[in-house]
Design a protein around this motif. Structure first.
Motif, PDB file in Angstrom:
ATOM      1  N   SER A  61      62.661  34.629  82.557  1.00 33.68           N
ATOM      2  CA  SER A  61      62.608  36.032  82.636  1.00 33.68           C
ATOM      3  C   SER A  61      61.258  36.396  82.774  1.00 33.68           C
ATOM      4  N   PRO A  62      60.611  36.318  83.906  1.00 34.04           N
ATOM      5  CA  PRO A  62      59.154  36.746  84.276  1.00 34.04           C
ATOM      6  C   PRO A  62      58.723  38.223  84.045  1.00 34.04           C
ATOM      7  N   VAL A  63      59.941  39.084  83.941  1.00 32.15           N
ATOM      8  CA  VAL A  63      59.602  40.495  83.757  1.00 32.15           C
ATOM      9  C   VAL A  63      59.369  40.752  82.359  1.00 32.15           C
ATOM     10  N   ALA A  64      59.892  40.015  81.528  1.00 31.89           N
ATOM     11  CA  ALA A  64      59.557  40.208  80.115  1.00 31.89           C
ATOM     12  C   ALA A  64      58.335  39.257  79.705  1.00 31.89           C
ATOM     13  N   VAL A  65      58.041  38.116  80.329  1.00 30.95           N
ATOM     14  CA  VAL A  65      56.664  37.516  79.971  1.00 30.95           C
ATOM     15  C   VAL A  65      55.707  38.445  80.188  1.00 30.95           C
ATOM     16  N   LEU A  66      55.742  38.956  81.482  1.00 26.89           N
ATOM     17  CA  LEU A  66      54.711  40.152  82.074  1.00 26.89           C
ATOM     18  C   LEU A  66      54.640  41.189  81.121  1.00 26.89           C
ATOM     19  N   ALA A  67      55.726  41.792  80.574  1.00 28.15           N
ATOM     20  CA  ALA A  67      55.805  42.796  79.789  1.00 28.15           C
ATOM     21  C   ALA A  67      54.814  42.440  78.636  1.00 28.15           C
ATOM     22  N   ALA A  68      54.822  41.295  77.995  1.00 27.88           N
ATOM     23  CA  ALA A  68      53.865  40.835  77.019  1.00 27.88           C
ATOM     24  C   ALA A  68      52.508  40.610  77.468  1.00 27.88           C
ATOM     25  N   ALA A  69      52.428  40.006  78.608  1.00 29.18           N
ATOM     26  CA  ALA A  69      51.102  39.895  79.165  1.00 29.18           C
ATOM     27  C   ALA A  69      50.299  41.205  79.569  1.00 29.18           C
ATOM     28  N   SER A  70      50.986  42.255  79.844  1.00 35.53           N
ATOM     29  CA  SER A  70      50.534  43.513  79.996  1.00 35.53           C
ATOM     30  C   SER A  70      49.866  44.174  78.636  1.00 35.53           C
ATOM     31  N   GLN A  71      50.477  43.721  77.704  1.00 38.52           N
ATOM     32  CA  GLN A  71      49.593  44.195  76.112  1.00 38.52           C
ATOM     33  C   GLN A  71      48.721  43.538  75.777  1.00 38.52           C
ATOM     34  N   ARG A  72      48.185  42.252  76.473  1.00 35.84           N
ATOM     35  CA  ARG A  72      47.302  41.442  76.050  1.00 35.84           C
ATOM     36  C   ARG A  72      46.162  41.553  76.912  1.00 35.84           C
ATOM     37  N   THR A  73      46.267  42.375  78.258  1.00 39.54           N
ATOM     38  CA  THR A  73      45.292  42.074  79.208  1.00 39.54           C
ATOM     39  C   THR A  73      45.075  43.731  79.359  1.00 39.54           C
ATOM     40  N   ARG A  74      44.038  43.844  80.434  1.00 43.57           N
ATOM     41  CA  ARG A  74      43.597  45.296  80.661  1.00 43.57           C
ATOM     42  C   ARG A  74      43.379  45.409  82.158  1.00 43.57           C
ATOM     43  N   ARG A  75      43.102  44.474  82.922  1.00 39.18           N
ATOM     44  CA  ARG A  75      42.599  44.728  84.176  1.00 39.18           C
ATOM     45  C   ARG A  75      43.491  43.971  85.280  1.00 39.18           C
TER      46      ARG A  75
END
Length: 342
Positions: free
Chosen positions: A59-73
């Motif tokens: 589920s890459p979209v779920a993983v990237l949702a998490a990554a979006s909250q731990r990165t800024r740029r």
């Protein structure tokens, strides 16, 4: 730098996100840590692969949702989501939601074709419609329409206390320009260009020319040119190249030996087209950053792109990925004319 090469404008990396079946949490956490490291090193993009019924990111979209909250740029991409497993309308909702959460950093890459091992999974995936499903470009077109804001229904308005929209919500206006097609054939390249998508080209292409065609770089170059010839943006249409690249500048002797063994085992498949589809694989690049840069500048397709998403090898350890990414950002990228993002 070769005078015929474009300076590298965007540097990215791709990870498969492996995990242990009895401890999947640790593997997913490691993937997020790698993405965070990529941002600290100045990478422009981080991409995740998509694996169903395997020990990789399903589920890459779920993983990237998490990554979006731990990165800024750093931009966050999928390379690629096979649409045979997806409902385009539901996927459009998920993509738009994560794009909003990330502040407009999502770069979804998709592909078409029947799901892998379809005969074994079709009863679980499409028990009532397995023989009628369309796994061609029409599935991508539907996704494009939904993401770009075209109507999904003829109903909208107020019903009781609820308000309904006729298009996918949330709508993220910029996302439609950040959709990528992952293709390895001339037909895919031209279709992606005709439909205004961006083009992901990897370390696998179809040898569609004469039977003796063995030059991976020339085949890939023909795809890039066909894509841009069909795209409304012409020569400025975005293409990203995804070779397997392993710099060894700061690697230990043990790591170098492991990397060289990995590359040697995969080399035989690069000498001729493989299987009925005549797939041709690019040789993996391993060595010092200066050595790799020299080989890339001699690569016909690399000379016509200014974005990359170098693929991390599947089976290495976390410390190997840290070393490879660090050398890529601090040694190889600058050797290719790239400067880190801030």
């Amino acid at each position: 730098m070769s005078p015929t090469s474009r300076p590298l404008r965007k540097l990215g990396f791709l990870t498969i996100g492996l995990f242990e079946g009895d401890d999947p949490g640790r593997g997913h956490e490691t993937t997020l840590e790698i993405i965070e490291l990529g941002e600290r090193l100045g990478f422009d993009s981080a991409w995740v692969r998509h694996r169903h019924l395997q020990y990789g990111i399903s589920s890459p979209v779920a993983v990237l949702a998490a990554a979006s909250q731990r990165t800024r740029r750093i931009e966050l991409g999928t390379a690629v989501i096979p649409l045979g497993w997806e409902n385009p309308l539901r996927l459009a909702e998920d993509l738009a939601t994560v794009d909003i959460l990330s502040g407009g950093r999502l770069n979804p890459g998709v592909s078409v074709g029947p799901p892998m091992h379809y005969d074994q999974v079709k009863e679980a995936l499409y028990p009532d419609t397995s023989g009628a499903e369309d796994f061609g470009y029409e599935r991508v077109r539907r996704l494009l329409d939904f993401v770009r804001g075209k109507s999904a229904t003829d109903f909208s308005g107020v019903e009781g206390f609820e308000v309904f929209s006729d298009r996918v919500q949330p709508h993220s206006p910029g996302l439609g320009r950040r959709l990528w097609y992952g293709g390895g054939s001339l037909n895919s390249a031209e279709w992606a260009g005709d439909h205004g998508m961006n083009f992901l080209t990897s370390s696998v292409v179809k040898a569609e020319g004469p039977d003796d065609t063995r030059d991976f770089a020339e085949i890939q170059l023909s795809h890039i040119r066909a894509f841009r010839a069909a795209h409304p943006d012409g020569e400025s249409a975005r293409v990203s190249q995804g070779l397997v690249v392993i710099p060894t500048d700061s690697a230990s002797p043990e790591q170098r030996a492991k990397y060289e063994e990995f590359v040697a085992k995969r080399l035989p498949r690069t000498t001729s087209p493989q299987g009925p589809a005549r797939l041709l694989f690019a040789p993996d690049l391993v060595g010092s950053s200066d050595e790799i840069a020299e080989r890339l500048h001699a690569h016909a397709a690399f000379r016509e792109i200014d974005e990359v998403a170098f693929a991390l090898p599947f089976t290495f350890e976390h410390e190997d990925y840290v070393q490879i990414l660090t050398d890529t950002a601090t040694k190889l990228g600058p050797a290719l004319g790239w400067r880190p993002g801030t």
